[in-house]
Design a protein around this motif. Structure first.
Motif, short mmCIF file in Angstrom:
data_model
loop_
_atom_site.label_atom_id
_atom_site.label_comp_id
_atom_site.label_asym_id
_atom_site.label_seq_id
_atom_site.Cartn_x
_atom_site.Cartn_y
_atom_site.Cartn_z
N LYS A 1 0.83 -1.21 0.00
CA LYS A 1 0.00 0.00 0.00
C LYS A 1 0.86 1.26 0.00
O LYS A 1 0.43 2.30 -0.51
CB LYS A 1 -0.95 0.00 1.20
CG LYS A 1 -2.12 -0.94 1.01
CD LYS A 1 -3.08 -0.82 2.17
CE LYS A 1 -4.17 -1.88 2.08
NZ LYS A 1 -4.99 -1.88 3.29
N LEU B 1 1.59 2.27 -3.57
CA LEU B 1 0.48 2.92 -4.27
C LEU B 1 0.11 4.27 -3.66
O LEU B 1 -0.78 4.95 -4.16
CB LEU B 1 -0.75 2.00 -4.23
CG LEU B 1 -0.64 0.74 -5.08
CD1 LEU B 1 -1.72 -0.25 -4.71
CD2 LEU B 1 -0.73 1.10 -6.55
N LEU C 1 -1.26 6.01 -11.37
CA LEU C 1 -2.17 4.93 -10.96
C LEU C 1 -2.75 4.18 -12.15
O LEU C 1 -3.13 3.01 -12.03
CB LEU C 1 -3.29 5.49 -10.08
CG LEU C 1 -2.84 5.86 -8.66
CD1 LEU C 1 -3.89 6.69 -7.95
CD2 LEU C 1 -2.51 4.62 -7.85
N MET D 1 -4.62 -3.63 -8.69
CA MET D 1 -4.41 -4.12 -7.34
C MET D 1 -5.57 -5.01 -6.90
O MET D 1 -6.73 -4.65 -7.04
CB MET D 1 -4.29 -2.91 -6.39
CG MET D 1 -4.49 -3.21 -4.93
SD MET D 1 -2.92 -3.50 -4.09
CE MET D 1 -3.49 -3.97 -2.46
N PHE E 1 -7.08 -6.41 -3.61
CA PHE E 1 -7.02 -6.23 -2.17
C PHE E 1 -7.26 -7.55 -1.45
O PHE E 1 -7.99 -8.41 -1.94
CB PHE E 1 -8.05 -5.19 -1.71
CG PHE E 1 -7.66 -3.79 -2.06
CD1 PHE E 1 -7.00 -2.99 -1.14
CD2 PHE E 1 -7.92 -3.28 -3.32
CE1 PHE E 1 -6.62 -1.70 -1.46
CE2 PHE E 1 -7.54 -1.99 -3.65
CZ PHE E 1 -6.89 -1.19 -2.72
N ARG F 1 -10.93 -7.66 -11.69
CA ARG F 1 -10.91 -6.20 -11.73
C ARG F 1 -9.47 -5.68 -11.81
O ARG F 1 -9.18 -4.72 -12.53
CB ARG F 1 -11.61 -5.63 -10.50
CG ARG F 1 -11.67 -4.11 -10.49
CD ARG F 1 -12.48 -3.59 -9.34
NE ARG F 1 -11.82 -3.78 -8.06
CZ ARG F 1 -12.35 -3.44 -6.88
NH1 ARG F 1 -13.57 -2.94 -6.82
NH2 ARG F 1 -11.68 -3.65 -5.77
#
Ligand code: ATP
Ligand code: MG
Lengths: 257, 248
Positions: B45, B48, B74, B79, B81, B149
């Motif tokens: 994290k 990013l 970005l 990513m 999660f 995604r």
């Protein structure tokens, strides 16, 4: 000394909170003017905040208008002033009760749901996910809600005013023996443009406050279910208090200057 | 190339990252292993910009991540999660195609939907899942939607936070192969966090082990078994006894 230190500390905490909220409001306003714009989100916000609030606003207003007529009638009877019911109902609804009650109902209905929704998104990393998908959370979540509330709450207040006056009318003509045509005429003659403008202006401010508080507390939610609960509670408290404070200030601006 | 240099991050007095140094080469697959709660998720994290380190610098292709245009930066990333982080107000296909429906990568709706369905197929989900809502899916299915995604816009750099937890062994195998494919065929750079040693061996070119807030060991996957590091040895063999303390 301890006492002074406590006062100082509290003042600092309050000032810091005001600073953070103001900054949040400012950021929202700057994002309002910059692309991209999310029409779909805006549509949902308009539907949720405006259209779906109509029933609760209507019910609140009609009962309040009715009760107001009864109170003014019985209070006025003490000095033979029963006849002022239409005028006082109109002025009471439009200037104060309409905007304040609609504002508080919006705080209960809309602020809480915005705060809970955004806080849940924060807790489940959906806000982080938005960022990684190149979508600014302020723009995607806050702007549509704040804009929709600022635009629709004045309309809701206007509708609430009318329904409230109708509630007074129904009670006065139904049970207190007022003449229907005279009641309407008295109301129209008595209300001034300033009353209506103040009512709608208050609505816009209250809508802005209600949605902003929901977004602010949601975005700053703590972790877990408890965090969501706290954010929701805090948002409604803050919105309600700020709406009442803003109402006081706006009433001062409109009617004592 | 992604480079973390002396990255520190703490929450209150919980000093999670205590000087992480890590290099990830372009077009390679790096796997981060390490005990639960050691800060693996926090580590990716920080890259990013979702978590801001107190100290240290992070660069991607030599450019400091805090000094780039965020949107352009970005747009290169995908990513997954750890918790999926699906948008529960949107149907599955719109979750997958989120990036393709708005912003700089926007495509016509029909095309975006077709891509979403294709990505869902790649993670082993049938097209009928597309119109359901995330809350109607099982945990493992949600994870795979999150994966779809992450890869939907064919990003250059992809982070997978525990892609196979909650999946059955066959599905886990499919996902491992998929990640490997994305690296070898599409040339993507990936960082994967996993506890599953089978995944490590399938996915990784390089392995880095996070322990005590630092990268304890890093090297090619082929060296992992012969690494003379007792921490790595205990971890990859899942031994209860060893230098890694476990409170029981
Ligand atoms: N937002 C936060 N606030 C406070 N502490 C946090 C926060 N996020 C993470 N932590 C703490 O940071 C530490 C590392 O968390 P992280 O999620 O990176 O662990 P992890 O290595 O990914 O573990 P796991 O393998 O279980 O996912 C934990 O001790 C956690 O309690
Ligand atoms: Mg983790």
């Amino acid at each position: 000394m301890k006492f002074l230190a406590a006062i100082g500390r509290t003042t600092l905490i309050i000032l810091a909170a005001i600073g953070r909220v103001s900054l949040f409001a400012w950021t929202t306003l700057t994002h309002l003017l910059r692309t991209p714009f999310y029409p779909r989100e805006m549509g949902f916000a308009l539907l949720n905040i405006g259209w779906l609030s109509l029933p609760v606003v209507g019910l609140t207003a009609i009962f309040t208008g009715g009760a107001l007529a009864l109170q003014i009638y019985s209070g006025g009877a003490r000095f033979n002033a029963e006849a002022v019911v239409p005028q006082i109902v109109a002025i009471g609804m439009v200037r104060e009760l309409g905007p304040v009650l609609v504002g508080l109902m919006i705080a209960a209905r809309v602020t809480s749901s915005i705060a809970a929704e955004i806080a849940t998104m924060k807790v489940t990393e959906q806000i982080d996910a938005l960022v990684t998908l190149s979508t600014h959370p302020m723009k995607y979540l806050t702007v549509p809600r704040v804009l929709a509330a600022t635009v629709t709450v004045p309309l809701l207040v206007g509708i609430g005013d009318i329904i409230g006056i109708f509630g007074g009318y129904a009670v006065a003509t139904g049970t207190l023996g007022f003449n229907k045509a005279a009641y309407v005429q008295n109301t129209i003659d008595f209300l001034q443009l300033r009353d209506v403008v103040s009512s709608l202006t208050k609505g816009a401010f209250f809508g802005f406050i209600a949605a902003l508080m929901g977004c602010y507390f949601g975005m700053n939610s703590g972790r877990g279910a408890q965090g969501v609960g706290r954010a929701t509670k805090g948002s409604v408290e803050a919105a309600a208090v700020l709406i009442l404070a803003a109402n006081f200030v706006l009433t001062g601006v409109f009617f004592s200057l | 190339m992604i480079k973390l240099d002396n990255v520190h991050k703490s929450f209150g007095n919980n000093h999670v990252l205590r000087g992480v140094n890590l290099e990830v080469k372009e077009g390679t697959s790096t796997v981060i292993i390490g005990g639960s709660g050691t800060g693996k998720s926090i580590c990716i994290k920080t890259i990013l910009g979702l978590v801001i380190p107190e100290q240290g610098t992070i660069t991607v292709d030599g450019i400091d991540v805090t000094k780039t245009n965020r949107d352009i930066f970005l747009a290169r990333f995908g990513m997954l999660f750890q918790g999926g982080a699906l948008f529960d107000s949107l149907p599955v296909w719109q979750n997958v195609a989120f990036r393709l429906l708005r912003g700089s990568l926007a495509k016509p709706k029909g095309e975006a939907r077709a891509i979403a369905i294709e990505k869902l197929r790649r993670v082993g989900l049938t097209p009928d899942v597309a119109d359901r809502f995330p809350a109607e899916l099982s945990g493992g299915m949600q994870k795979r939607v999150g994966l779809a995604r992450a890869i939907a816009a064919d990003p250059e750099i992809i982070f997978f936070d525990e892609p196979t937890t909650g999946l059955d062994p066959i599905m886990a195998g499919i996902i491992n192969d998929l990640i490997r494919e994305i690296v070898t065929e599409m040339g993507a750079t990936t960082i994967t966090i996993t506890h599953d040693m089978t995944s490590v061996r399938t996915i990784a070119d390089h392995v880095a082990m996070l322990h005590g807030g630092k990268i304890r060991w890093a090297g090619p996957v082929s060296d992992m078994d012969t690494a003379s590091d007792p921490y790595v040895d205990q971890f990859i063999h899942g031994r209860a006894k060893g230098p890694i303390a476990s409170v029981r």
